[in-house]
Design an enzyme around this catalytic site. Structure first.
Site, PDB file in Angstrom:
ATOM      1  N   GLY A 222      -7.453   6.877  -0.644  1.00  0.00           N
ATOM      2  CA  GLY A 222      -6.025   6.366   0.054  1.00  0.00           C
ATOM      3  C   GLY A 222      -5.872   6.912   1.304  1.00  0.00           C
ATOM      4  O   GLY A 222      -7.077   7.343   2.230  1.00  0.00           O
ATOM      5  N   SER A 223      -4.828   7.502   1.822  1.00  0.00           N
ATOM      6  CA  SER A 223      -4.389   7.627   3.262  1.00  0.00           C
ATOM      7  C   SER A 223      -4.739   8.969   3.460  1.00  0.00           C
ATOM      8  O   SER A 223      -4.502   9.891   2.417  1.00  0.00           O
ATOM      9  CB  SER A 223      -2.910   7.168   3.825  1.00  0.00           C
ATOM     10  N   GLY A 227      -3.869  12.304   1.227  1.00  0.00           N
ATOM     11  CA  GLY A 227      -4.966  12.975   0.799  1.00  0.00           C
ATOM     12  C   GLY A 227      -4.684  14.560   0.744  1.00  0.00           C
ATOM     13  O   GLY A 227      -5.126  15.415   0.071  1.00  0.00           O
ATOM     14  N   GLU A 244     -11.255  10.178  -0.456  1.00  0.00           N
ATOM     15  CA  GLU A 244     -11.997   9.026   0.305  1.00  0.00           C
ATOM     16  C   GLU A 244     -10.560   8.553   1.152  1.00  0.00           C
ATOM     17  O   GLU A 244      -9.801   8.059   0.639  1.00  0.00           O
ATOM     18  CB  GLU A 244     -12.423   7.998  -0.561  1.00  0.00           C
ATOM     19  N   CYS A 278     -10.573   0.578   5.039  1.00  0.00           N
ATOM     20  CA  CYS A 278     -10.754   1.975   5.617  1.00  0.00           C
ATOM     21  C   CYS A 278     -11.982   1.873   6.692  1.00  0.00           C
ATOM     22  O   CYS A 278     -11.837   2.631   7.508  1.00  0.00           O
ATOM     23  CB  CYS A 278     -11.020   2.900   4.598  1.00  0.00           C
ATOM     24  N   GLU A 375      -4.302   4.910  13.004  1.00  0.00           N
ATOM     25  CA  GLU A 375      -4.966   3.877  12.117  1.00  0.00           C
ATOM     26  C   GLU A 375      -3.910   2.758  11.662  1.00  0.00           C
ATOM     27  O   GLU A 375      -3.026   2.754  11.167  1.00  0.00           O
ATOM     28  CB  GLU A 375      -5.667   4.546  10.823  1.00  0.00           C
TER      29      GLU A 375
HETATM   30  P1  NAD Z   1      -1.799   5.898  -0.181  1.00  0.00           P
HETATM   31  O1  NAD Z   1      -2.253   7.162  -0.017  1.00  0.00           O
HETATM   32  O2  NAD Z   1      -0.369   5.281   0.100  1.00  0.00           O
HETATM   33  O3  NAD Z   1      -2.078   5.593  -1.687  1.00  0.00           O
HETATM   34  C1  NAD Z   1      -3.158   5.503  -2.548  1.00  0.00           C
HETATM   35  C2  NAD Z   1      -2.930   5.790  -4.096  1.00  0.00           C
HETATM   36  O4  NAD Z   1      -2.487   7.174  -4.129  1.00  0.00           O
HETATM   37  C3  NAD Z   1      -2.011   4.962  -4.449  1.00  0.00           C
HETATM   38  O5  NAD Z   1      -2.398   4.608  -5.815  1.00  0.00           O
HETATM   39  C4  NAD Z   1      -0.793   5.668  -4.561  1.00  0.00           C
HETATM   40  O6  NAD Z   1       0.259   5.221  -5.575  1.00  0.00           O
HETATM   41  C5  NAD Z   1      -1.080   7.003  -4.772  1.00  0.00           C
HETATM   42  N1  NAD Z   1      -0.194   8.178  -4.275  1.00  0.00           N
HETATM   43  C6  NAD Z   1       0.623   7.925  -3.202  1.00  0.00           C
HETATM   44  N2  NAD Z   1       1.248   9.271  -3.188  1.00  0.00           N
HETATM   45  C7  NAD Z   1       0.616  10.278  -4.005  1.00  0.00           C
HETATM   46  C8  NAD Z   1       0.708  11.534  -4.102  1.00  0.00           C
HETATM   47  N3  NAD Z   1       1.702  12.336  -3.277  1.00  0.00           N
HETATM   48  N4  NAD Z   1       0.060  12.018  -4.840  1.00  0.00           N
HETATM   49  C9  NAD Z   1      -0.935  11.534  -5.728  1.00  0.00           C
HETATM   50  N5  NAD Z   1      -1.117  10.116  -5.520  1.00  0.00           N
HETATM   51  C10 NAD Z   1      -0.448   9.466  -4.803  1.00  0.00           C
HETATM   52  O7  NAD Z   1      -2.822   4.664   0.432  1.00  0.00           O
HETATM   53  P2  NAD Z   1      -2.862   3.129   0.537  1.00  0.00           P
HETATM   54  O8  NAD Z   1      -1.785   2.743   1.380  1.00  0.00           O
HETATM   55  O9  NAD Z   1      -2.847   2.639  -0.922  1.00  0.00           O
HETATM   56  O10 NAD Z   1      -4.207   2.918   1.031  1.00  0.00           O
HETATM   57  C11 NAD Z   1      -4.501   2.976   2.428  1.00  0.00           C
HETATM   58  C12 NAD Z   1      -5.219   3.917   2.887  1.00  0.00           C
HETATM   59  O11 NAD Z   1      -6.279   4.371   2.092  1.00  0.00           O
HETATM   60  C13 NAD Z   1      -5.663   3.737   4.311  1.00  0.00           C
HETATM   61  O12 NAD Z   1      -5.424   5.030   5.209  1.00  0.00           O
HETATM   62  C14 NAD Z   1      -7.301   3.426   4.083  1.00  0.00           C
HETATM   63  O13 NAD Z   1      -8.074   4.052   5.252  1.00  0.00           O
HETATM   64  C15 NAD Z   1      -7.558   4.184   2.970  1.00  0.00           C
HETATM   65  N6  NAD Z   1      -8.678   4.053   2.334  1.00  0.00           N
HETATM   66  C16 NAD Z   1      -9.680   4.783   2.277  1.00  0.00           C
HETATM   67  C17 NAD Z   1     -10.908   4.458   1.630  1.00  0.00           C
HETATM   68  C18 NAD Z   1     -12.036   5.312   1.884  1.00  0.00           C
HETATM   69  O14 NAD Z   1     -13.086   5.010   0.889  1.00  0.00           O
HETATM   70  N7  NAD Z   1     -12.370   6.190   2.513  1.00  0.00           N
HETATM   71  C19 NAD Z   1     -10.831   3.287   1.140  1.00  0.00           C
HETATM   72  C20 NAD Z   1      -9.754   2.370   1.130  1.00  0.00           C
HETATM   73  C21 NAD Z   1      -8.690   2.897   1.598  1.00  0.00           C
END
Ligand code: NAD
Length: 476
Positions: A222-223, A227, A244, A278, A375
């Site tokens: 995720g973001s 993270g 990631e 990503c 980003e």
């Molecule tokens: P996000 O961080 O908003 O959410 C990711 C996941 O985390 C979701 O399932 C969400 O419900 C959960 N989440 C949200 N808050 C949380 C918390 N406090 N604790 C635990 N879990 C929580 O990310 P997104 O908007 O779903 O995805 C987009 C981001 O992910 C972009 O920044 C992108 O670059 C990144 N991404 C990275 C990779 C990689 O492999 N490096 C791959 C795909 C996406």
């Protein structure tokens, strides 16, 4: 199998409706397409307990048998590819052809991981002792996936974690829970109860997972912002983490490229999946000698690309997946407009239902602009003119991110040398976004902690255990 019936979680081998639900929208229409279960803390506790109960049996299952189960899962995904792809388009927005690619890739990830094995290292084999380091599973893994590639990114975690002998509780994004829930239905008939559990819920569920003492590891995609929270929340119980995270990938285009031939590839480097990757190219540095012709060729190609509902024939780019991200991307466009940057294409808000943002390309905005520094994760690309290679490498590296990068040149050796000066987990020469289940992928700096893929990714689901056996005990 045709997918029908209510969406239910998988907990301890049972499909569980949960006591409440939340709506899932189609981002192309903003219409509600389904209700997904909204897990309570008690549901999560039950899933963790089931995974913990299943762990000893799964860890003791011969690896060949665990591999056979992963292959069966792959076949189940492939056997339902069309239904998965349609569902994926409806919850994620991506065109049907790309959804099909993701589904096929999800099966491939499950299958290809089975070519990996857990190594044993003989550290010493002397007259006195034999010392061996082996790799044992961690226990229960909490997997948290994002919405841009819900199926394949979940399989990035499921395949190695289960292969290594762990059990899992998997949580998809609340924006894209449906394909994962259907996958869970298939997994129910393939895996022993409790080996894989799937829970869905709103914003509270992720933090409940990362704080839960029953997990040995959190694998999160995720973001970067989230993270950081995951890492902090995992700290009190010292859970292992793989993170990631986000990226701001530069592409550096040298003056010796064939402008006409490369324009289309460069366009898709940035705009595949509507820029919601990503490792999408998020800032494109073009040498001044070819800047104008390449800029014009990219814009000319962009004008031919069809944006629309991913379910419609011929659509090449769908909507943004969800409202918060849609508003974030519009905010970046608004900022560029307020600052007076030049738009080559797009920039206006589409007055249609759905989270549509027109393909937007900016002409040489300043290096310190938000659209270059942040980003965007959407269909907005800054083209930036450069004339000095050292300077552009410095700019490429002047970021807290370090996920991917690409160098484009007719001189591959020169590009390869430059690639080694880029601070990122992956650097591609004359392509982008090629990932393999057999190669390590991860971010440096604030793009992540650890890797997925390859032997390195598999080992992140294990503890190294060294066994030392004395050959001639003193008491013998
Ligand atoms: P996000 O961080 O908003 O959410 C990711 C996941 O985390 C979701 O399932 C969400 O419900 C959960 N989440 C949200 N808050 C949380 C918390 N406090 N604790 C635990 N879990 C929580 O990310 P997104 O908007 O779903 O995805 C987009 C981001 O992910 C972009 O920044 C992108 O670059 C990144 N991404 C990275 C990779 C990689 O492999 N490096 C791959 C795909 C996406």
């Amino acid at each position: 199998m045709v997918f029908d019936g209510p969406y239910r979680m998988l907990i301890g081998g049972e499909l569980v409706a949960g006591s409440a639900t939340f709506d899932v929208l189609n981002p192309a229409t903003e219409e509600v397409i389904a209700q997904a279960p909204d897990a309570t803390p008690a549901d999560l506790d039950a899933a963790v307990a089931a995974a913990r109960d299943a762990f000893p049996g799964w860890a003791a299952t011969p690896i060949a048998d665990r591999k056979a189960k992963l292959v069966a899962l792959a076949n189940a995904v492939w056997g339902n590819a069309d239904a998965f792809a349609r569902l994926l388009t409806s919850e994620q927005g991506k065109p049907h052809s790309e959804a099909t690619g993701e589904v096929m890739g999800a099966g491939y990830w499950l299958q290809a991981n089975t070519t990996l094995d857990l190594p044993e290292t003989v550290n010493e084999d002397s007259d006195d002792r034999i010392s061996i380091t082996r790799h044992v599973p961690l226990g229960v893994v909490g997997a948290i996936a994002p919405w841009n590639f819900p199926m394949i990114l979940a399989m990035f975690k499921v395949a190695p974690a289960l292969l290594a002998g762990n059990t899992m509780v998997l949580k998809p994004s609340p924006f894209t829970p449906l394909t994962t829930l259907r996958f869970a239905e298939l997994a129910k008939d393939i895996l022993p109860a409790g080996v894989l559990n799937v829970v869905t819920g709103g914003d509270a569920l992720g933090p409940w997972m990362t704080a839960h003492p029953g997990f040995d590891k959190i694998s999160f995609t995720g973001s970067t912002q989230t993270g950081r929270r995951v890492m902090a929340s995992a700290a009190p119980t010292l859970k292992r983490v793989t993170l990631e995270l986000g990226g701001n990938d530069p592409a550096i285009v040298l003056p010796d490229v064939n402008v006409e031939k490369i324009a289309e590839q460069l366009f898709w480097a940035a705009f595949t999946n509507n820029g919601q990757i990503c490792i999408a190219t998020k800032r494109m540095y073009i040498h001044k000698d070819i800047y104008e012709p390449l800029r014009d060729a990219i814009v000319a190609y962009a004008r031919t690309v069809k944006v629309g509902d991913g379910a419609e024939q011929g659509t090449q780019i769908g909507p943004i997946n969800n409202k918060p991200q849609y508003e974030r991307v519009l905010g970046l466009i608004e900022d560029a407009r307020e600052k007076g940057y030049k738009f080559l294409l797009g920039g206006e808000k589409a007055d249609v239902p759905g989270y549509f943002v027109p393909i937007t390309i900016l002409d040489n905005p300043p290096e310190d602009s938000r659209i270059v520094q942040e980003e965007q994760f959407g269909p907005v690309l800054p083209l930036i003119k450069f004339d000095d290679l050292d300077d552009v490498i410095t700019k490429a590296n002047a970021t807290d991110y370090g996920l991917g990068a690409s160098i484009w040149s007719a001189d591959e050796d020169r590009a390869y040398d430059l690639a080694q000066r880029i601070q990122s987990g992956t650097v591609w020469v004359n392509e982008t976004q090629h990932l393999s289940p057999l190669a390590a992928f991860g971010g440096v700096k604030q793009s992540g902690v650890g890797v997925e893929g390859g032997l390195e990714g598999l080992l992140e689901y294990t503890n190294a255990q060294t066994l030392v056996r004395k050959k001639k005990p003193a008491f013998a």
